[in-house]
Structure formats: structure tokens, C-alpha cells
Design an enzyme around this catalytic site. Structure first.
Site, PDB file in Angstrom:
ATOM      1  N   CYS A   1     -15.380  49.461   5.580  1.00  0.00           N
ATOM      2  CA  CYS A   1     -14.552  49.748   4.405  1.00  0.00           C
ATOM      3  C   CYS A   1     -13.077  49.767   4.786  1.00  0.00           C
ATOM      4  O   CYS A   1     -12.717  49.945   5.948  1.00  0.00           O
ATOM      5  CB  CYS A   1     -14.909  51.117   3.812  1.00  0.00           C
ATOM      6  SG  CYS A   1     -16.648  51.329   3.362  1.00  0.00           S
TER       7      CYS A   1
ATOM      8  N   ASP B   1      25.172  35.821   8.425  1.00  0.00           N
ATOM      9  CA  ASP B   1      24.931  35.996   6.993  1.00  0.00           C
ATOM     10  C   ASP B   1      26.087  36.773   6.364  1.00  0.00           C
ATOM     11  O   ASP B   1      26.473  37.855   6.823  1.00  0.00           O
ATOM     12  CB  ASP B   1      23.619  36.747   6.777  1.00  0.00           C
ATOM     13  CG  ASP B   1      23.280  36.899   5.306  1.00  0.00           C
ATOM     14  OD1 ASP B   1      22.608  36.012   4.766  1.00  0.00           O
ATOM     15  OD2 ASP B   1      23.698  37.908   4.699  1.00  0.00           O
TER      16      ASP B   1
END
Length: 452
Positions: free
Chosen positions: A14, A402
């Protein structure tokens, strides 16, 4: 990272949050569903682990990460572990040893599990035929598909289709719609905002809460749209010429949006930083966006050098119009596909050299490759290496060229040479938060910096 619990008395594994309450002494834990399946466990029918991202641990060696990315790209669909090992420069035996140590499963077992989980999602979400699902998921034959699904899920594909719940099926007026699962806490709005500032005109656009882009699949154009879904997933609508190999297209989308990357450890570490901490705590679900291709990232980096995002967009628009392929009748502002490497490989420039290496599948341009490895590219200076590594999924890159990143550093009064070192090994995550912060000042002139 998600840890899967397997119960030895039931033979079922699970995902976290499942309502099952087994005795602790009867459970075993695994870092990847493929490891649980290799140990003989099958997926729980209640929590359905195949519906959550199955990534690899953040601390895995770079060679393992590179091999995993090659698996995502389909290198084992028709290839062997020996061929995969040769691609990254090691013996098959050592590669298997590393995978078993860090992931609990061999490369073949991971590839098989990934194909089977993707097929199970298609059986739930879509009305594709079983044959189409098989080839869309990367299987080489229907026989191989049926055998694998029986081994992983203990049922034939036709039986699994009949078991799907009424709410599983996604209805679409056009294209194919499927769920794109993400890690808990993923912030779609933050990632979408990041992509909007850096969208390639004519190729990408953000319209409201939807991200849309053109793609090329074996020379034929297509369109992909991503929009909000339900708990734990986005909705991906694909308009493609055919469905064969769809698993690899979806894998590229997942990397582009960063939906499978678990940045929990990085968020915890950076939240304690006296200056960066408030930014991280304000957007804890911001993922580091990836890239559709190294070529797109490199072209943007070269054309954007010293320019604001608005100026860069203008240059990119001209580049796409000149070298890209026009596709009429597309929605919104989409007009072209991004130019192929062959269209620019002959140019005597950095872009031409990059295109030639992309066309030649240079290993230094693979997903997950670091800036140091990219030193093998003679035309790539420090800025280009970090631009590429940042968007190609390396956790410790800092793209100082950037504009938004530099704007944020200026506003916060940070000296990059002094600040960056304390953000290792999460410099990419730190950069993403600074870039998101600086996007608000994206057209303000800033001074260039340089660090080693």
C-alpha cells in the site's frame, strides 16, 4: 519520498494513507513499488499505489539518476540492461548492484513496473482498446503486455478494465485525457506562473489555469494541455497523431512540470535560511520545473543572455517563426512546433554546436546531468552549463544568468558568491524560489554577476 508498506500475511503493498491497519510486525517497507512487486507483493485495490508518482530517492547517485531517466525515455522498451549500462559507462552487474542497493529493484524490474502502472492508469482513465493501451505503455507485443499485467496485478487487462470504478473514466470531447499524479503539496499555480514567464511564443502558452504547448512526435505535430484536476493529480489532455509510446510523452510532461520530484528535504533545509526561508515557506510546493528538451533550454539561454524576459520572448518568437514548422488551426496562441536540431545543426555558433550534440544524443545533455559533467561541452560556459543543468533536473545548479534570479538577488541584497555555497546541495530549489520572487520585477534592468 513516498514509502510503500507491504503486508506479508496478505501479500499486498500500500501507499501512505491507506485505510488498512496491519500489525506492524507483519509489514515490510519499500522505497519503490517495483521493489515491493519484485518481492512478490501486489498493489492494494483500495489505495491503488499506481495512481501516485513513483520517483527515486533524492540521495541516489547521479549515475543511478541518469540511468532512471534513460529508462523513462524508453531505453529498455526494446533494449537490454547491458545496453543501458554501456550508455552510462559501467558493467551490467555493477548497474544492477547499484539499483538494488538504492531502489530495491533491477533496471528491468523498474521498467516493467513503470509500464504496467501506466497501462493500469490508461485502463482506468480512458476508453483506449487493450491493444492500444499495450503499445501506448511501451510494450513490444500484446503477449508481453498480458503476461506482465498478470504478474504485477494478478489479473488480465480486460478484467482490470471491468473493475474500474465509475468515477475513474475521464470523458473528453477531443483528445485523450488522463490523470497526471503529483507529489503531495505540489503547487500548480506557482509552477504555472514560472512557466508563463518563460513560455516560448508560438510553442507554449499559459491561458488562465491551463498550460498548453506543441510537440513533435516522430515528425508529426501534436498539442498537450495541462489543467487542474482533483486531489493529487492534474489533468493532461493529449492531441497526438497516434498513441504508441504515449508513456514517454507523458514522462516528458511529468519532468517538464516537476510533478514527480519530492523536494521535501530541500524545503526543510532552505526554510531555515535567514533570507531565503520566507520565500520557501511562502511557496513550499514550488517544484523545480524541468524542460521538454535540452535544445529548448539551451536556445533560450543563449538568446536570453543579457536580456529581460520580454526581450528574450521577442528573440525566441523570431527564432521559432524562422526555423520552426508552422501548424495551422491550433488553439490560442500556438502557431509552430519548436525547431528540430537538424534545422540549426549546421550553424557556426553555440546554438549550432548544441543542436549537433542534441542530435547526436551526447550523454552530457541527458536529464539529471550536472554542470561539472557538462564541462565536456567545449562551447558551454559556466552560465550555459548551469542553465541546462537546472532545467534538466540536477538538484544542485544555479543559473545566475537568469534575469529574474539576478533581480531577486539585487532586491534581497544578496551577494551570490557568499550566499550560494550555503544552499548546497539544494541550489536548484533555491534558484527556483528566487526566480519566482524575481519574476515580479522581470523587466527591471539588473547588473550581471559572475560566480565560479
Amino acid at each position: 519520498m513516498t514509502t510503500y508498506s507491504a503486508v506479508v500475511t496478505t501479500g499486498i503493498y500500500c501507499r501512505p494513507g491507506c485505510g488498512a491497519k496491519p500489525l506492524l510486525r507483519n509489514t515490510r517497507t519499500y522505497e519503490h513499488p517495483a521493489a515491493a512487486e519484485a518481492a512478490g507483493f501486489r498493489a492494494c485495490l483500495r489505495c491503488r499505489p499506481y495512481r501516485v508518482p513513483a520517483s527515486i530517492e533524492a540521495g541516489a547517485p547521479e549515475l543511478v539518476c541518469r540511468a532512471w531517466q534513460l529508462i523513462i525515455d524508453g531505453v529498455l522498451d526494446g533494449g537490454t540492461e547491458a545496453a543501458l549500462a554501456a550508455r552510462i559507462g559501467m558493467s551490467p552487474r555493477h548497474l544492477r548492484r547499484l539499483f538494488l542497493k538504492h531502489l530495491g529493484a533491477t533496471p528491468d524490474q523498474l521498467a516493467r513496473s513503470r509500464r504496467a502502472h501506466f497501462a493500469r492508469r490508461l485502463l482506468d482513465d480512458s476508453d483506449l482498446t487493450v491493444l492500444d493501451v499495450a503499445f501506448a505503455s511501451g510494450f513490444g507485443s500484446l503477449r508481453q503486455f498480458n503476461r506482465t499485467m498478470r504478474e504485477v496485478f494478478r489479473a488480465a487487462p480486460s478484467d482490470l478494465r471491468e473493475r474500474r470504478q465509475r468515477a475513474d473514466r475521464l470523458v473528453a470531447d477531443g483528445g485523450l485525457v488522463l490523470r497526471l499524479p503529483f507529489v503531495p503539496g505540489y503547487d500548480w499555480a506557482a509552477v504555472r506562473g514560472f512557466l508563463a514567464v518563460r513560455a516560448v511564443p508560438g510553442v507554449e502558452e499559459v491561458d488562465g489555469d491551463t498550460y498548453r504547448r506543441t510537440v513533435t512526435v516522430d515528425g508529426a505535430p501534436g498539442v498537450l494541455e495541462v489543467s487542474p484536476g482533483g486531489a493529487g493529480h492534474l489533468l493532461l489532455r493529449a492531441h497526438l497523431p497516434y498513441w504508441e509510446g504515449l508513456i514517454h510523452v507523458v514522462g516528458q510532461v511529468a519532468r517538464l512540470l516537476g510533478v514527480e520530484a519530492d523536494h521535501g528535504a530541500g524545503v526543510a533545509a532552505l526554510s531555515a535560511d535567514p533570507v531565503l526561508g520566507p520565500l520557501v515557506r511562502a511557496r513550499p510546493g514550488l517544484a523545480v520545473p524541468g524542460a521538454w528538451s535540452a535544445l529548448e533550454v539551451g536556445v533560450r539561454a543563449v538568446l536570453g543572455r543579457g536580456r529581460t524576459p520580454g526581450e528574450t520572448a521577442d528573440r525566441l518568437g523570431e527564432f521559432v517563426t524562422t526555423l520552426g514548422t508552422r501548424v495551422p488551426g491550433l488553439p490560442g496562441g500556438l502557431t509552430h512546433t519548436f525547431p528540430e536540431a537538424a534545422a540549426m545543426a549546421g550553424e557556426a555558433s553555440v546554438i549550432g554546436a548544441l543542436a549537433a550534440d542534441v542530435a547526436g544524443e551526447h550523454e552530457a545533455l541527458g536529464h539529471g546531468t550536472g554542470p561539472d559533467t557538462m564541462a565536456a561541452l567545449p562551447y558551454a560556459d559556466r552560465d550555459l552549463r548551469h542553465d541546462l543543468a537546472f532545467r534538466l533536473g540536477h538538484p544542485d545548479a544555479f543559473p545566475l544568468a537568469d534575469h529574474s534570479l539576478r533581480a531577486a538577488l539585487d532586491e534581497l541584497g544578496l551577494d551570490p558568491a557568499a550566499s550560494v555555497e550555503r544552499w548546497r546541495p539544494w541550489r536548484s530549489l533555491a534558484a527556483a524560489h528566487l526566480m519566482a520572487h524575481g519574476d515580479a520585477r522581470r523587466d527591471v534592468p539588473v547588473a550581471a554577476e559572475a560566480i565560479g
